[in-house]
Write a protein that holds these residues in place. Structure first.
Motif, PDB file in Angstrom:
ATOM      1  N   ASP A  95       0.727  -1.358   0.080  1.00  0.00           N
ATOM      2  CA  ASP A  95       0.031   0.036  -0.205  1.00  0.00           C
ATOM      3  C   ASP A  95       0.870   1.193  -0.158  1.00  0.00           C
ATOM      4  OD1 ASP A  95       1.147   0.104   2.573  1.00  0.00           O
ATOM      5  OD2 ASP A  95      -0.929   0.495   3.563  1.00  0.00           O
ATOM      6  N   LEU A  96       1.973   1.013  -0.187  1.00  0.00           N
ATOM      7  CA  LEU A  96       3.075   2.378  -0.180  1.00  0.00           C
ATOM      8  C   LEU A  96       2.445   3.568  -1.210  1.00  0.00           C
ATOM      9  CD1 LEU A  96       6.796   1.165   0.198  1.00  0.00           C
ATOM     10  CD2 LEU A  96       5.242   2.663   1.934  1.00  0.00           C
ATOM     11  N   PRO A  97       2.102   3.117  -2.256  1.00  0.00           N
ATOM     12  CA  PRO A  97       1.728   3.984  -3.203  1.00  0.00           C
ATOM     13  C   PRO A  97       0.492   4.980  -2.715  1.00  0.00           C
ATOM     14  CG  PRO A  97       1.947   2.165  -4.503  1.00  0.00           C
ATOM     15  CD  PRO A  97       1.928   1.933  -2.891  1.00  0.00           C
ATOM     16  N   ARG A  98      -0.499   4.338  -1.875  1.00  0.00           N
ATOM     17  CA  ARG A  98      -1.383   5.100  -1.280  1.00  0.00           C
ATOM     18  C   ARG A  98      -0.920   5.986   0.056  1.00  0.00           C
ATOM     19  NH1 ARG A  98      -5.120  -0.173  -0.022  1.00  0.00           N
ATOM     20  NH2 ARG A  98      -4.792  -1.557  -1.872  1.00  0.00           N
ATOM     21  N   ALA A  99       0.209   5.690   0.521  1.00  0.00           N
ATOM     22  CA  ALA A  99       0.684   6.459   1.464  1.00  0.00           C
ATOM     23  C   ALA A  99       1.514   7.934   0.947  1.00  0.00           C
ATOM     24  CB  ALA A  99       1.929   5.665   2.385  1.00  0.00           C
ATOM     25  N   ILE A 100       1.773   8.067  -0.307  1.00  0.00           N
ATOM     26  CA  ILE A 100       2.445   9.414  -0.965  1.00  0.00           C
ATOM     27  C   ILE A 100       1.623  10.418  -0.432  1.00  0.00           C
ATOM     28  CG2 ILE A 100       2.921  10.558  -3.036  1.00  0.00           C
ATOM     29  CD1 ILE A 100       3.527   7.796  -4.333  1.00  0.00           C
ATOM     30  N   GLY A 101       2.385  11.451   0.211  1.00  0.00           N
ATOM     31  CA  GLY A 101       1.668  12.656   0.467  1.00  0.00           C
ATOM     32  C   GLY A 101       1.384  12.853   2.128  1.00  0.00           C
ATOM     33  N   ILE A 102       1.189  11.641   2.781  1.00  0.00           N
ATOM     34  CA  ILE A 102       0.727  11.645   4.178  1.00  0.00           C
ATOM     35  C   ILE A 102       2.089  11.845   4.949  1.00  0.00           C
ATOM     36  CG2 ILE A 102      -0.261  10.434   5.854  1.00  0.00           C
ATOM     37  CD1 ILE A 102      -1.727   8.367   3.880  1.00  0.00           C
ATOM     38  N   PRO A 103       1.970  12.996   5.620  1.00  0.00           N
ATOM     39  CA  PRO A 103       3.002  13.070   6.630  1.00  0.00           C
ATOM     40  C   PRO A 103       3.678  12.180   7.377  1.00  0.00           C
ATOM     41  CG  PRO A 103       1.543  14.862   6.510  1.00  0.00           C
ATOM     42  CD  PRO A 103       0.821  13.787   6.027  1.00  0.00           C
ATOM     43  N   ARG A 104       4.742  11.884   7.739  1.00  0.00           N
ATOM     44  CA  ARG A 104       5.296  10.796   8.597  1.00  0.00           C
ATOM     45  C   ARG A 104       5.709  11.761  10.053  1.00  0.00           C
ATOM     46  NH1 ARG A 104       3.646   8.878   3.710  1.00  0.00           N
ATOM     47  NH2 ARG A 104       4.941   6.879   3.433  1.00  0.00           N
ATOM     48  N   GLU A 105       5.672  10.965  11.247  1.00  0.00           N
ATOM     49  CA  GLU A 105       6.149  11.240  12.356  1.00  0.00           C
ATOM     50  C   GLU A 105       5.333  12.695  12.849  1.00  0.00           C
ATOM     51  OE1 GLU A 105       8.397   9.289  13.996  1.00  0.00           O
ATOM     52  OE2 GLU A 105       8.730   7.868  12.354  1.00  0.00           O
ATOM     53  N   LYS A 106       4.198  12.980  12.373  1.00  0.00           N
ATOM     54  CA  LYS A 106       3.572  13.996  12.845  1.00  0.00           C
ATOM     55  C   LYS A 106       2.016  13.621  13.098  1.00  0.00           C
ATOM     56  CE  LYS A 106       6.125  17.502  10.107  1.00  0.00           C
ATOM     57  NZ  LYS A 106       5.927  18.390   9.021  1.00  0.00           N
ATOM     58  N   VAL A 107       1.459  14.351  14.195  1.00  0.00           N
ATOM     59  CA  VAL A 107       0.213  13.952  14.485  1.00  0.00           C
ATOM     60  C   VAL A 107      -0.894  14.577  13.596  1.00  0.00           C
ATOM     61  CG1 VAL A 107      -1.690  14.367  16.232  1.00  0.00           C
ATOM     62  CG2 VAL A 107       0.737  14.138  16.924  1.00  0.00           C
ATOM     63  N   ILE A 108      -1.790  13.780  12.976  1.00  0.00           N
ATOM     64  CA  ILE A 108      -2.543  13.742  12.054  1.00  0.00           C
ATOM     65  C   ILE A 108      -3.810  13.004  12.312  1.00  0.00           C
ATOM     66  CG2 ILE A 108      -1.153  14.483  10.066  1.00  0.00           C
ATOM     67  CD1 ILE A 108      -1.306  11.592   9.178  1.00  0.00           C
ATOM     68  N   SER A 109      -4.795  13.123  11.473  1.00  0.00           N
ATOM     69  CA  SER A 109      -6.069  12.417  11.620  1.00  0.00           C
ATOM     70  C   SER A 109      -6.623  11.910  10.307  1.00  0.00           C
ATOM     71  CB  SER A 109      -7.169  13.164  12.623  1.00  0.00           C
ATOM     72  OG  SER A 109      -7.587  14.289  12.011  1.00  0.00           O
ATOM     73  N   ALA A 110      -7.761  11.382  10.073  1.00  0.00           N
ATOM     74  CA  ALA A 110      -8.426  11.175   8.795  1.00  0.00           C
ATOM     75  C   ALA A 110      -9.145  12.459   8.574  1.00  0.00           C
ATOM     76  CB  ALA A 110      -9.521  10.098   8.937  1.00  0.00           C
ATOM     77  N   ALA A 111      -9.553  13.267   9.387  1.00  0.00           N
ATOM     78  CA  ALA A 111     -10.338  14.342   8.898  1.00  0.00           C
ATOM     79  C   ALA A 111      -9.200  15.452   8.156  1.00  0.00           C
ATOM     80  CB  ALA A 111     -10.758  15.045  10.280  1.00  0.00           C
ATOM     81  N   THR A 112      -7.970  15.444   8.765  1.00  0.00           N
ATOM     82  CA  THR A 112      -6.978  16.266   7.935  1.00  0.00           C
ATOM     83  C   THR A 112      -6.514  15.491   6.432  1.00  0.00           C
ATOM     84  OG1 THR A 112      -5.228  15.754   9.300  1.00  0.00           O
ATOM     85  CG2 THR A 112      -6.471  17.406   9.978  1.00  0.00           C
ATOM     86  N   HIS A 113      -6.241  14.241   6.897  1.00  0.00           N
ATOM     87  CA  HIS A 113      -5.887  13.293   5.811  1.00  0.00           C
ATOM     88  C   HIS A 113      -6.232  12.135   5.461  1.00  0.00           C
ATOM     89  CE1 HIS A 113      -2.374  15.865   7.070  1.00  0.00           C
ATOM     90  NE2 HIS A 113      -1.865  15.855   5.959  1.00  0.00           N
ATOM     91  N   PRO A 114      -7.662  12.313   4.771  1.00  0.00           N
ATOM     92  CA  PRO A 114      -8.365  11.166   4.573  1.00  0.00           C
ATOM     93  C   PRO A 114      -7.796  10.113   3.787  1.00  0.00           C
ATOM     94  CG  PRO A 114      -8.802  13.032   3.173  1.00  0.00           C
ATOM     95  CD  PRO A 114      -8.027  13.529   4.204  1.00  0.00           C
ATOM     96  N   GLU A 115      -6.724  10.316   3.298  1.00  0.00           N
ATOM     97  CA  GLU A 115      -5.793   9.223   2.543  1.00  0.00           C
ATOM     98  C   GLU A 115      -5.513   7.885   3.606  1.00  0.00           C
ATOM     99  OE1 GLU A 115      -3.124  12.936   1.504  1.00  0.00           O
ATOM    100  OE2 GLU A 115      -5.270  12.630   3.057  1.00  0.00           O
ATOM    101  N   LEU A 116      -5.335   8.469   4.825  1.00  0.00           N
ATOM    102  CA  LEU A 116      -5.363   7.361   5.646  1.00  0.00           C
ATOM    103  C   LEU A 116      -6.343   6.108   5.631  1.00  0.00           C
ATOM    104  CD1 LEU A 116      -4.733   9.369   9.080  1.00  0.00           C
ATOM    105  CD2 LEU A 116      -2.927   7.926   7.841  1.00  0.00           C
ATOM    106  N   LEU A 117      -7.433   6.454   5.183  1.00  0.00           N
ATOM    107  CA  LEU A 117      -8.350   5.341   5.175  1.00  0.00           C
ATOM    108  C   LEU A 117      -8.279   4.523   3.951  1.00  0.00           C
ATOM    109  CD1 LEU A 117     -11.442   7.982   5.470  1.00  0.00           C
ATOM    110  CD2 LEU A 117     -10.955   6.006   7.268  1.00  0.00           C
TER     111      LEU A 117
END
Length: 243
Positions: A125-147
């Motif tokens: 699933d690495l291609p789906r994680a492109i653009g999601i910040p690493r080592e920072k506090v986020i959520s699905a509300a700010t980064h729906p790509e997590l879903l």
């Protein structure tokens, strides 16, 4: 029924750099030598607790996993498939992140391999994680790509108080692919999620009897799971409004 693999899974937990844990093993009425192997290690290491079921439960991992969740007494909760292998620094790495960020959920990296060639491959699933910040506090509300990330639980660390607060568990029933509603429900409710690239688990592909290899009931299972995830989220939102 994972006799050829379960010993490697157990050893990968017992030899973690982080040693202060309990290992809850739920044996879902194995008919091979899995239970004997687990009980042998439990006799040698008091950190292991065995829940030995005498009848096989309905569906896939949902009911056995919930039994383990209800018995957990630690600060954090993690999962391991009985034929996978944890990286030696998995607990230490993920707990360090959770402690520094006060995360509800830490999502780690993983690798895959098959018994045929033993070649290690990057997470699918690495291609789906492109653009999601690493080592920072986020959520699905700010980064729906997590879903859209793989819903598997064995690359994640959950804060147990968060799981208890919202009474989050697997759905139980005669179906499979229970990872999906757990993933969606947790991400819908978690305000503090941290993603890291560090590989925490190595997942075995292609084993006979593996749920991922089954597609016969996949669409029907997904329909059930969308409904169960939505019901859990709506119930929680109702409680939040009442509070």
């Amino acid at each position: 029924n994972v006799g050829p693999y379960v010993e490697a899974a157990l050893i990968s937990v017992l030899y973690q750099q982080f040693e202060d844990f309990e290992l809850i093993v739920v044996d879902d009425a194995s008919t091979d030598d899995s239970r004997q192997i687990v009980e042998m290690y439990a006799a040698m290491d008091p950190r292991i607790r065995v829940i030995a079921l005498e009848q096989n439960t309905l569906g896939g991992a949902g009911i056995p996993s919930n039994l383990g969740i209800r018995e957990a007494r630690g600060t954090y909760l993690g999962f391991l498939d009985s034929d996978d292998v944890l990286a030696r620094g998995a607990f230490a790495q993920m707990i360090d992140i959770a402690e520094r960020t006060n995360a509800d959920l830490v999502i780690g990296g993983f690798a895959t391999f098959s018994d045929e060639d033993r070649v290690m491959s990057e997470a699918y699933d690495l291609p789906r994680a492109i653009g999601i910040p690493r080592e920072k506090v986020i959520s699905a509300a700010t980064h729906p790509e997590l879903l859209a990330l793989s819903p598997v639980p064995w690359r994640k660390l959950y804060r147990l108080s968060f799981m208890d607060e919202f009474a989050i568990e697997y759905p139980e029933g005669d179906f499979f692919f229970e990872d999906n509603p757990l993933h969606w429900t947790v991400l819908a409710l978690a305000d503090r999620v941290v993603l890291t690239d560090g590989v925490v688990s190595t997942h075995r592909l292609g084993r006979d009897g593996q749920t991922m290899a089954s597609t016969e009931y996949k669409k029907g299972a997904y329909a059930n799971h969308f409904t169960s995830a939505l019901s859990a989220i709506l119930a929680t939102e109702g409680k939040r409004r009442e509070a």
